[in-house]
Design a protein around this motif. Sequence first.
Motif, PDB file in Angstrom:
ATOM      1  N   LEU A  22      49.884 -59.788 -78.058  1.00  0.00           N
ATOM      2  CA  LEU A  22      50.422 -58.599 -78.714  1.00  0.00           C
ATOM      3  C   LEU A  22      50.138 -58.690 -80.208  1.00  0.00           C
ATOM      4  O   LEU A  22      50.283 -59.756 -80.810  1.00  0.00           O
ATOM      5  N   ASP A  23      49.747 -57.582 -80.793  1.00  0.00           N
ATOM      6  CA  ASP A  23      49.422 -57.515 -82.216  1.00  0.00           C
ATOM      7  C   ASP A  23      50.669 -57.133 -83.008  1.00  0.00           C
ATOM      8  O   ASP A  23      51.136 -55.999 -82.930  1.00  0.00           O
ATOM      9  N   SER A  24      51.201 -58.072 -83.777  1.00  0.00           N
ATOM     10  CA  SER A  24      52.422 -57.818 -84.542  1.00  0.00           C
ATOM     11  C   SER A  24      52.166 -57.003 -85.808  1.00  0.00           C
ATOM     12  O   SER A  24      53.111 -56.620 -86.481  1.00  0.00           O
ATOM     13  N   GLU A  54      51.118 -54.008 -85.845  1.00  0.00           N
ATOM     14  CA  GLU A  54      51.588 -52.657 -85.537  1.00  0.00           C
ATOM     15  C   GLU A  54      53.047 -52.753 -85.125  1.00  0.00           C
ATOM     16  O   GLU A  54      53.367 -53.421 -84.152  1.00  0.00           O
ATOM     17  N   GLU A  55      53.931 -52.092 -85.849  1.00  0.00           N
ATOM     18  CA  GLU A  55      55.358 -52.195 -85.535  1.00  0.00           C
ATOM     19  C   GLU A  55      55.691 -51.607 -84.172  1.00  0.00           C
ATOM     20  O   GLU A  55      56.449 -52.184 -83.417  1.00  0.00           O
ATOM     21  N   ASP A  56      55.162 -50.424 -83.842  1.00  0.00           N
ATOM     22  CA  ASP A  56      55.387 -49.765 -82.552  1.00  0.00           C
ATOM     23  C   ASP A  56      54.049 -49.592 -81.851  1.00  0.00           C
ATOM     24  O   ASP A  56      53.069 -49.205 -82.478  1.00  0.00           O
ATOM     25  N   SER A  57      54.037 -49.847 -80.562  1.00  0.00           N
ATOM     26  CA  SER A  57      52.803 -49.671 -79.818  1.00  0.00           C
ATOM     27  C   SER A  57      53.113 -49.210 -78.396  1.00  0.00           C
ATOM     28  O   SER A  57      54.032 -49.722 -77.755  1.00  0.00           O
ATOM     29  N   ASP A  58      52.357 -48.231 -77.925  1.00  0.00           N
ATOM     30  CA  ASP A  58      52.447 -47.705 -76.560  1.00  0.00           C
ATOM     31  C   ASP A  58      51.025 -47.523 -76.054  1.00  0.00           C
ATOM     32  O   ASP A  58      50.232 -46.845 -76.705  1.00  0.00           O
ATOM     33  N   TYR A  59      50.716 -48.126 -74.929  1.00  0.00           N
ATOM     34  CA  TYR A  59      49.392 -47.931 -74.356  1.00  0.00           C
ATOM     35  C   TYR A  59      49.376 -48.349 -72.900  1.00  0.00           C
ATOM     36  O   TYR A  59      50.376 -48.820 -72.364  1.00  0.00           O
ATOM     37  N   ILE A  60      48.211 -48.194 -72.259  1.00  0.00           N
ATOM     38  CA  ILE A  60      48.036 -48.521 -70.844  1.00  0.00           C
ATOM     39  C   ILE A  60      47.053 -49.680 -70.742  1.00  0.00           C
ATOM     40  O   ILE A  60      46.002 -49.666 -71.377  1.00  0.00           O
ATOM     41  N   GLU A  61      47.431 -50.665 -69.955  1.00  0.00           N
ATOM     42  CA  GLU A  61      46.595 -51.849 -69.745  1.00  0.00           C
ATOM     43  C   GLU A  61      46.568 -52.124 -68.240  1.00  0.00           C
ATOM     44  O   GLU A  61      47.604 -52.022 -67.574  1.00  0.00           O
ATOM     45  N   PHE A  86      60.228 -54.883 -75.515  1.00  0.00           N
ATOM     46  CA  PHE A  86      59.038 -54.898 -74.689  1.00  0.00           C
ATOM     47  C   PHE A  86      59.399 -54.294 -73.334  1.00  0.00           C
ATOM     48  O   PHE A  86      60.416 -54.638 -72.742  1.00  0.00           O
ATOM     49  N   GLU A  87      58.546 -53.391 -72.855  1.00  0.00           N
ATOM     50  CA  GLU A  87      58.740 -52.816 -71.526  1.00  0.00           C
ATOM     51  C   GLU A  87      57.371 -52.627 -70.873  1.00  0.00           C
ATOM     52  O   GLU A  87      56.431 -52.147 -71.503  1.00  0.00           O
ATOM     53  N   ALA A  88      57.278 -53.013 -69.604  1.00  0.00           N
ATOM     54  CA  ALA A  88      56.084 -52.801 -68.796  1.00  0.00           C
ATOM     55  C   ALA A  88      56.509 -51.979 -67.591  1.00  0.00           C
ATOM     56  O   ALA A  88      57.333 -52.413 -66.798  1.00  0.00           O
ATOM     57  N   ARG A  89      55.950 -50.763 -67.458  1.00  0.00           N
ATOM     58  CA  ARG A  89      56.351 -49.835 -66.402  1.00  0.00           C
ATOM     59  C   ARG A  89      55.159 -49.485 -65.514  1.00  0.00           C
ATOM     60  O   ARG A  89      54.048 -49.324 -65.992  1.00  0.00           O
ATOM     61  N   ALA A  90      55.448 -49.296 -64.231  1.00  0.00           N
ATOM     62  CA  ALA A  90      54.449 -48.768 -63.311  1.00  0.00           C
ATOM     63  C   ALA A  90      54.223 -47.298 -63.661  1.00  0.00           C
ATOM     64  O   ALA A  90      55.160 -46.590 -64.023  1.00  0.00           O
ATOM     65  N   MET A  91      52.990 -46.864 -63.585  1.00  0.00           N
ATOM     66  CA  MET A  91      52.687 -45.454 -63.848  1.00  0.00           C
ATOM     67  C   MET A  91      53.102 -44.636 -62.642  1.00  0.00           C
ATOM     68  O   MET A  91      52.811 -44.994 -61.506  1.00  0.00           O
ATOM     69  N   PHE A 103      56.008 -51.697 -76.865  1.00  0.00           N
ATOM     70  CA  PHE A 103      56.659 -52.817 -77.534  1.00  0.00           C
ATOM     71  C   PHE A 103      56.829 -52.513 -79.016  1.00  0.00           C
ATOM     72  O   PHE A 103      56.149 -51.662 -79.566  1.00  0.00           O
ATOM     73  N   ARG A 104      57.788 -53.226 -79.619  1.00  0.00           N
ATOM     74  CA  ARG A 104      58.092 -53.052 -81.039  1.00  0.00           C
ATOM     75  C   ARG A 104      58.293 -54.405 -81.692  1.00  0.00           C
ATOM     76  O   ARG A 104      58.881 -55.310 -81.098  1.00  0.00           O
ATOM     77  N   PHE A 105      57.818 -54.503 -82.903  1.00  0.00           N
ATOM     78  CA  PHE A 105      58.027 -55.696 -83.712  1.00  0.00           C
ATOM     79  C   PHE A 105      58.875 -55.338 -84.914  1.00  0.00           C
ATOM     80  O   PHE A 105      58.812 -54.217 -85.430  1.00  0.00           O
TER      81      PHE A 105
END
Length: 60
Positions: free
Chosen positions: A18-20, A22-29, A52-57, A42-44
Amino acid sequence: MEHFFTCPYCWELISMILDSSEEDSDYIEDCEVCCRPIELSFRFSGENLVYFEARAMEGI
């Protein structure tokens, strides 16, 4: 920073960097095990991971 989480589809433990800077980040991996798309948020605060949250699409 390396962060470990469980895939919401196959339940395997996954690690990602995770890249700290960027304070806020939302994307698909894609899961590195089952290849299904995961919505990540996720947020720093400084260098500290505070959320941090990982959700099923949905619909997949």
